[in-house]
Design an enzyme around this catalytic site. Structure first.
Site, PDB file in Angstrom:
ATOM      1  N   GLY A  99      -1.319   7.311   9.280  1.00  0.00           N
ATOM      2  CA  GLY A  99      -2.627   7.384   8.644  1.00  0.00           C
ATOM      3  C   GLY A  99      -3.279   8.747   8.689  1.00  0.00           C
ATOM      4  O   GLY A  99      -4.497   8.860   8.543  1.00  0.00           O
ATOM      5  N   GLY A 100      -2.488   9.783   8.913  1.00  0.00           N
ATOM      6  CA  GLY A 100      -3.036  11.133   8.927  1.00  0.00           C
ATOM      7  C   GLY A 100      -3.646  11.556  10.244  1.00  0.00           C
ATOM      8  O   GLY A 100      -4.096  12.695  10.388  1.00  0.00           O
TER       9      GLY A 100
ATOM     10  N   GLU B 241       6.864  20.435  11.646  1.00  0.00           N
ATOM     11  CA  GLU B 241       7.724  20.484  10.477  1.00  0.00           C
ATOM     12  C   GLU B 241       7.319  21.658   9.597  1.00  0.00           C
ATOM     13  O   GLU B 241       6.155  22.080   9.610  1.00  0.00           O
ATOM     14  CB  GLU B 241       7.600  19.211   9.629  1.00  0.00           C
ATOM     15  CG  GLU B 241       8.180  17.974  10.238  1.00  0.00           C
ATOM     16  CD  GLU B 241       7.995  16.781   9.326  1.00  0.00           C
ATOM     17  OE1 GLU B 241       8.618  15.749   9.622  1.00  0.00           O
ATOM     18  OE2 GLU B 241       7.225  16.866   8.344  1.00  0.00           O
ATOM     19  N   LYS B 242       8.258  22.159   8.838  1.00  0.00           N
ATOM     20  CA  LYS B 242       7.930  23.079   7.769  1.00  0.00           C
ATOM     21  C   LYS B 242       7.100  22.308   6.749  1.00  0.00           C
ATOM     22  O   LYS B 242       7.438  21.181   6.393  1.00  0.00           O
ATOM     23  CB  LYS B 242       9.200  23.613   7.120  1.00  0.00           C
ATOM     24  CG  LYS B 242       8.983  24.485   5.893  1.00  0.00           C
ATOM     25  CD  LYS B 242       8.353  25.819   6.221  1.00  0.00           C
ATOM     26  CE  LYS B 242       8.210  26.682   4.977  1.00  0.00           C
ATOM     27  NZ  LYS B 242       7.480  27.936   5.268  1.00  0.00           N
TER      28      LYS B 242
ATOM     29  N   LYS C 278      -3.835   6.800   1.290  1.00  0.00           N
ATOM     30  CA  LYS C 278      -3.503   6.487  -0.097  1.00  0.00           C
ATOM     31  C   LYS C 278      -4.685   5.818  -0.803  1.00  0.00           C
ATOM     32  O   LYS C 278      -5.393   5.003  -0.204  1.00  0.00           O
ATOM     33  CB  LYS C 278      -2.275   5.578  -0.146  1.00  0.00           C
ATOM     34  CG  LYS C 278      -1.039   6.195   0.497  1.00  0.00           C
ATOM     35  CD  LYS C 278       0.047   5.162   0.722  1.00  0.00           C
ATOM     36  CE  LYS C 278       1.189   5.734   1.534  1.00  0.00           C
ATOM     37  NZ  LYS C 278       2.184   4.709   1.901  1.00  0.00           N
TER      38      LYS C 278
ATOM     39  N   GLU D 203       8.979   9.479   7.064  1.00  0.00           N
ATOM     40  CA  GLU D 203       8.807   8.487   8.119  1.00  0.00           C
ATOM     41  C   GLU D 203       9.201   7.127   7.587  1.00  0.00           C
ATOM     42  O   GLU D 203       9.417   6.945   6.384  1.00  0.00           O
ATOM     43  CB  GLU D 203       7.356   8.448   8.615  1.00  0.00           C
ATOM     44  CG  GLU D 203       6.346   8.013   7.564  1.00  0.00           C
ATOM     45  CD  GLU D 203       4.915   8.095   8.070  1.00  0.00           C
ATOM     46  OE1 GLU D 203       4.649   8.930   8.955  1.00  0.00           O
ATOM     47  OE2 GLU D 203       4.080   7.322   7.573  1.00  0.00           O
TER      48      GLU D 203
ATOM     49  N   ARG E  66       6.983  -2.396   8.513  1.00  0.00           N
ATOM     50  CA  ARG E  66       6.120  -3.533   8.179  1.00  0.00           C
ATOM     51  C   ARG E  66       5.993  -3.601   6.665  1.00  0.00           C
ATOM     52  O   ARG E  66       6.494  -2.731   5.960  1.00  0.00           O
ATOM     53  CB  ARG E  66       4.726  -3.323   8.785  1.00  0.00           C
ATOM     54  CG  ARG E  66       4.133  -1.967   8.387  1.00  0.00           C
ATOM     55  CD  ARG E  66       2.691  -1.784   8.798  1.00  0.00           C
ATOM     56  NE  ARG E  66       2.238  -0.413   8.660  1.00  0.00           N
ATOM     57  CZ  ARG E  66       1.899   0.183   7.527  1.00  0.00           C
ATOM     58  NH1 ARG E  66       1.983  -0.490   6.386  1.00  0.00           N
ATOM     59  NH2 ARG E  66       1.485   1.437   7.496  1.00  0.00           N
TER      60      ARG E  66
ATOM     61  N   VAL F 144       0.505  -1.999   2.259  1.00  0.00           N
ATOM     62  CA  VAL F 144      -0.640  -2.373   1.432  1.00  0.00           C
ATOM     63  C   VAL F 144      -0.229  -2.438  -0.040  1.00  0.00           C
ATOM     64  O   VAL F 144      -0.617  -3.340  -0.785  1.00  0.00           O
ATOM     65  CB  VAL F 144      -1.796  -1.365   1.604  1.00  0.00           C
ATOM     66  CG1 VAL F 144      -2.943  -1.685   0.649  1.00  0.00           C
ATOM     67  CG2 VAL F 144      -2.289  -1.346   3.041  1.00  0.00           C
TER      68      VAL F 144
ATOM     69  N   ARG G  91      -6.839   0.679  -5.005  1.00  0.00           N
ATOM     70  CA  ARG G  91      -7.467   0.155  -3.782  1.00  0.00           C
ATOM     71  C   ARG G  91      -8.986   0.184  -3.966  1.00  0.00           C
ATOM     72  O   ARG G  91      -9.587   1.262  -4.033  1.00  0.00           O
ATOM     73  CB  ARG G  91      -7.069   0.994  -2.571  1.00  0.00           C
ATOM     74  CG  ARG G  91      -5.576   0.994  -2.281  1.00  0.00           C
ATOM     75  CD  ARG G  91      -5.295   1.585  -0.914  1.00  0.00           C
ATOM     76  NE  ARG G  91      -3.871   1.734  -0.671  1.00  0.00           N
ATOM     77  CZ  ARG G  91      -3.334   1.958   0.528  1.00  0.00           C
ATOM     78  NH1 ARG G  91      -4.118   2.062   1.599  1.00  0.00           N
ATOM     79  NH2 ARG G  91      -2.027   2.090   0.683  1.00  0.00           N
TER      80      ARG G  91
END
Length: 449
Positions: free
Chosen positions: A164-165, A200-201, A237, A288, A292, A295, A339
């Site tokens: 989630g950032g 990470e780059k 998102k 990643e 699960r 959404v 959303r």
């Protein structure tokens, strides 16, 4: 098939799971906090158990209360939905320890893929492309600086246990590295109880593409096409579509094969999502795995004719998935999910809890609304601000866009601010209409961060 399951969640996803279960002849038990006593999922379920007061930390995140509710009501299995305990390996183990089937992957898979640094190592080992990154967790800022100097700026600092950032920082200037590293570790510790980070780059201006996967105990591993989730705000998102305007059949097949390879490498079972970054040259990199249901799973359902929740139930109960004989999948038409959150996009997307005084949903062909509210419902400040998901399907992308405009115009919600006006702006943006949106869409199209 199970005879009774407990749904360890709330809101629209709880209702979505209950409806799928009812179609399979499975009874459901809802759990609820005192704030959710009068919500539709509680009324819809065959039974309902109160598990605590409004704060999630005293109700939806209390494993012992949820397990007790499942055991005392005679459930055979628990579906965690998404959020809350959905990717908690300890919860999956607690279910097993109490004779309950966890409707999801094994706890070992949750741990292996939930730790972002470990997942990167696993994917690299099995040949799935990954963004150049640090060799595991970066323990010291000096090591972070050495990595950044080696691969070149910009770099991305990410929480190993993140999502989630949270616990994520972009670093474009060497002078900012130390403060960003410290801030990422602190945020990771607060959000996940684990301050491990890796680097990470940073892939500039990527698209965020994810592949829906299903795997059962009968050797079936399938990729159900892709979703384009590039329109985001602060890594959250806002709108998803399937298929991606950026993929042709060859690239779709390559990404699907990589996703299946990832699933096979960790002996995965049930539904999951492999998330990739797609750069401007057409190269893709593993980012990643979400262990699960997502959404945005409805857009995949719309273009593949697959009920992902039902497949989860079949797989968890020991049956083969029903859709394996249709693989490899090709997208049928085009779907977009909006959303609809109780947020004010004109005021920095500020959350707007309150009482809904009007709730009129759109109708007609190709329109699907997933929600749990109606006029008179109260949007609580204690939980996620999502009010509904509007999903539109068209025979092609142009029809889906036209249908989306009509549906957003017809969707009337009063009493609270929502993101409906924002979604109308997205559909009017030329860059989105051309199918060229990347993760910097808000900045490019609207001048927003």
């Amino acid at each position: 098939m199970f005879s009774k399951i407990l749904v360890a969640n709330r809101g629209e996803v709880a209702l979505r799971i209950m409806r799928a279960a009812r179609e399979l002849g499975v009874k459901t038990v809802a759990v609820y906090s005192t704030a959710d006593k009068d919500t539709l999922p509680v009324a819809y379920a065959d039974e309902a158990v109160c598990i605590g007061p409004a704060p999630a930390g005293k109700s939806y995140l209390v494993m012992s209360n949820i397990i007790a509710a499942a055991v005392t009501t005679g459930c055979e299995a628990v579906h965690p939905g998404y959020g809350f305990l959905a990717e908690n390996a300890d919860f999956a183990r607690a279910c097993a320890d109490n004779g309950l089937v966890f409707i999801g992957p094994a706890p070992e898979c949750i741990e292996r893929m939930g730790n972002k640094a470990a997942a990167r190592e696993t994917m690299t080992a099995c040949g799935v492309p990954t963004v150049p990154g640090s060799d595991g967790v970066v323990e010291r800022v000096e090591d972070a600086r050495a990595f950044a100097d080696e691969v070149g700026y910009p770099v991305l600092i990410k929480a190993s246990a993140g999502g989630g950032g949270k616990g994520m920082r972009e670093v474009h200037d060497p002078a900012d590295l130390e403060s960003a590293y410290t801030a990422a570790k602190a945020e990771a510790a607060a959000a996940f109880g684990n301050d491990d980070v890796y680097l990470e780059k940073l892939v500039l201006r990527p698209r965020h593409i994810e592949i829906q996967v299903l795997a059962d105990d009968f050797g079936n591993h399938v990729a159900l096409c892709e979703r384009d989730c590039s329109i985001q705000r602060r890594h959250q998102k806002l709108l998803e579509e399937a298929p991606s305007p950026a993929l042709d059949d060859e690239l779709r097949a390559a990404m699907g094969e990589a996703a299946v390879k990832a699933v096979e490498a960790v002996d995965y079972r049930n539904a999951g999502t492999i998330e990739f970054l797609l750069d401007e040259s057409g190269k893709f990199y593993f980012m990643e795995m979400n262990t699960r249901v997502q959404v945005e799973h409805p857009v995949t359902e719309q273009i593949t004719g697959t009920d992902i929740i039902k497949e989860q139930l079949r797989i968890a109960s020991g049956e083969p998935m029903s859709c394996a004989d249709r693989a490899p999948f090709s997208p049928n038409g085009h779907a977009i999910e909006f959303r609809i959150n109780a947020e004010d996009p004109a005021n920095g997307f500020r959350p707007c809890p309150g009482t809904i005084t009007r709730f009129d949903v759109p109708g007609g062909p190709g329109i699907r609304v997933e929600s749990y509210v109606s006029a008179g419902s109260v949007i609580s400040p204690f939980y996620d601000s999502m009010v509904a998901k509007l999903i539109v399907w068209g025979q092609d992308r142009d029809e889906a866009l036209a249908r989306g405009r009509r549906a957003l115009d017809e969707f009337k919600i009063e009493g609270i601010a929502t993101t409906i006006p924002f979604h109308k702006r997205v559909l009017d943006a030329e860059i989105f209409q051309r199918g060229e949106a990347r993760t910097d869409f808000l900045e490019v199209a609207f001048g927003e961060e």
